[in-house]
Design a protein around this motif. Structure first.
Motif, PDB file in Angstrom:
ATOM      1  N   PRO A  79      43.115  46.786  45.799  1.00 54.59           N
ATOM      2  CA  PRO A  79      43.408  46.465  44.335  1.00 54.59           C
ATOM      3  C   PRO A  79      42.873  45.453  44.037  1.00 54.59           C
ATOM      4  CG  PRO A  79      45.547  47.053  45.579  1.00 54.59           C
ATOM      5  CD  PRO A  79      43.801  47.149  46.462  1.00 54.59           C
ATOM      6  N   HIS A  80      42.714  44.414  44.924  1.00 50.64           N
ATOM      7  CA  HIS A  80      41.588  43.502  44.373  1.00 50.64           C
ATOM      8  C   HIS A  80      40.124  43.462  44.350  1.00 50.64           C
ATOM      9  CE1 HIS A  80      39.022  39.835  45.664  1.00 50.64           C
ATOM     10  NE2 HIS A  80      37.478  40.716  46.272  1.00 50.64           N
ATOM     11  N   GLU A  81      39.959  44.935  45.039  1.00 50.03           N
ATOM     12  CA  GLU A  81      38.395  45.369  43.221  1.00 50.03           C
ATOM     13  C   GLU A  81      38.527  46.171  42.748  1.00 50.03           C
ATOM     14  OE1 GLU A  81      37.108  47.989  46.908  1.00 50.03           O
ATOM     15  OE2 GLU A  81      36.529  47.277  48.366  1.00 50.03           O
TER      16      GLU A  81
ATOM     17  N   LEU B 233      47.407  36.060  43.929  1.00 49.17           N
ATOM     18  CA  LEU B 233      46.902  34.465  42.855  1.00 49.17           C
ATOM     19  C   LEU B 233      47.280  33.566  42.537  1.00 49.17           C
ATOM     20  CD1 LEU B 233      46.612  37.484  39.964  1.00 49.17           C
ATOM     21  CD2 LEU B 233      45.180  37.003  41.351  1.00 49.17           C
ATOM     22  N   ARG B 234      48.685  33.115  43.283  1.00 48.54           N
ATOM     23  CA  ARG B 234      49.121  31.914  43.161  1.00 48.54           C
ATOM     24  C   ARG B 234      48.312  31.160  43.553  1.00 48.54           C
ATOM     25  NH1 ARG B 234      53.894  35.277  42.145  1.00 48.54           N
ATOM     26  NH2 ARG B 234      54.395  34.856  44.291  1.00 48.54           N
TER      27      ARG B 234
ATOM     28  N   ARG C 119      40.866  34.161  48.259  1.00 47.04           N
ATOM     29  CA  ARG C 119      39.624  35.726  47.352  1.00 47.04           C
ATOM     30  C   ARG C 119      39.915  35.791  46.265  1.00 47.04           C
ATOM     31  NH1 ARG C 119      38.963  41.218  49.549  1.00 47.04           N
ATOM     32  NH2 ARG C 119      41.197  41.898  50.204  1.00 47.04           N
ATOM     33  N   THR C 120      40.523  36.957  46.027  1.00 48.83           N
ATOM     34  CA  THR C 120      41.105  37.438  44.690  1.00 48.83           C
ATOM     35  C   THR C 120      40.641  36.548  43.708  1.00 48.83           C
ATOM     36  OG1 THR C 120      42.386  39.181  45.556  1.00 48.83           O
ATOM     37  CG2 THR C 120      42.094  38.748  43.217  1.00 48.83           C
ATOM     38  N   THR C 121      41.572  34.954  44.379  1.00 46.80           N
ATOM     39  CA  THR C 121      41.679  34.035  42.786  1.00 46.80           C
ATOM     40  C   THR C 121      40.417  33.287  42.502  1.00 46.80           C
ATOM     41  OG1 THR C 121      43.801  33.330  43.660  1.00 46.80           O
ATOM     42  CG2 THR C 121      43.464  32.257  41.958  1.00 46.80           C
ATOM     43  N   LEU C 122      39.820  32.932  43.467  1.00 45.25           N
ATOM     44  CA  LEU C 122      38.290  32.431  43.433  1.00 45.25           C
ATOM     45  C   LEU C 122      37.370  33.973  42.766  1.00 45.25           C
ATOM     46  CD1 LEU C 122      38.312  30.814  47.481  1.00 45.25           C
ATOM     47  CD2 LEU C 122      38.545  29.604  45.220  1.00 45.25           C
TER      48      LEU C 122
END
Length: 159
Positions: free
Chosen positions: A86-88, A125-126, A131-134
């Motif tokens: 999901p991240h990718e 995301l909060r 790493r996803t937020t960044l």
């Protein structure tokens, strides 16, 4: 079976026979009453009701050949293989999006996320250091949430 049910079955049978004959399968082609072959696909109700309708059709159309049809109303179940985590997938999706707002509902639908996976993504995301937020920040994307149970969305700035 009551009289009303019997009449309904007879009416359905008559309608199906008329529909079959409309395709000209009863167009007589020789002096013995022969007619051209035709394939007809019918989804009948299951149980006694369908059996009665089929029996009536067979009585009115002697020589009819009936073959089972493996019909699935919604088609065969297709499992879509999802490439990447999901991240990718989120990073690829947002990288290809035009600048603007994208609701998390639209993101979840596009990524094929179930409710639990969507909540997990929102939790990540909060976290400003996740790493996803960044990675999203590097794309010019920020996560906005209007509080508990409120609307949440990703906002992509113009490059």
């Amino acid at each position: 079976m009551n009289l009303r049910e019997h009449m309904i079955r007879r009416q359905v049978s008559a309608s199906v026979i008329q529909a079959i004959n409309r395709i000209r399968c009863r167009h007589v082609t020789d002096d013995r009453g022969g007619c051209p072959p035709a394939d007809v696909f019918i989804a009948l109700p299951s149980g006694d009701q369908g059996d009665d309708i089929l029996a009536a059709i067979r009585r009115e159309m002697p020589g009819l050949q009936v073959v089972d049809w493996p019909f699935e109303p919604d088609g065969p179940k297709v499992h879509r293989r999802v490439a990447g985590t999901p991240h990718e997938r989120l990073l690829t999706f947002m990288d290809n999006r035009a600048p603007g707002r994208t609701s998390m509902t639209a993101v979840a639908r596009e990524l094929g996320l179930k409710q639990d996976a969507k909540k997990d993504l929102q939790k990540n995301l909060r976290n400003e250091n996740h790493r996803t937020t960044l990675a999203l920040k590097a794309l010019g994307v920020t996560y906005l949430s209007t509080g508990r149970g409120g609307k949440s969305e990703l906002v992509k700035e113009a490059a």
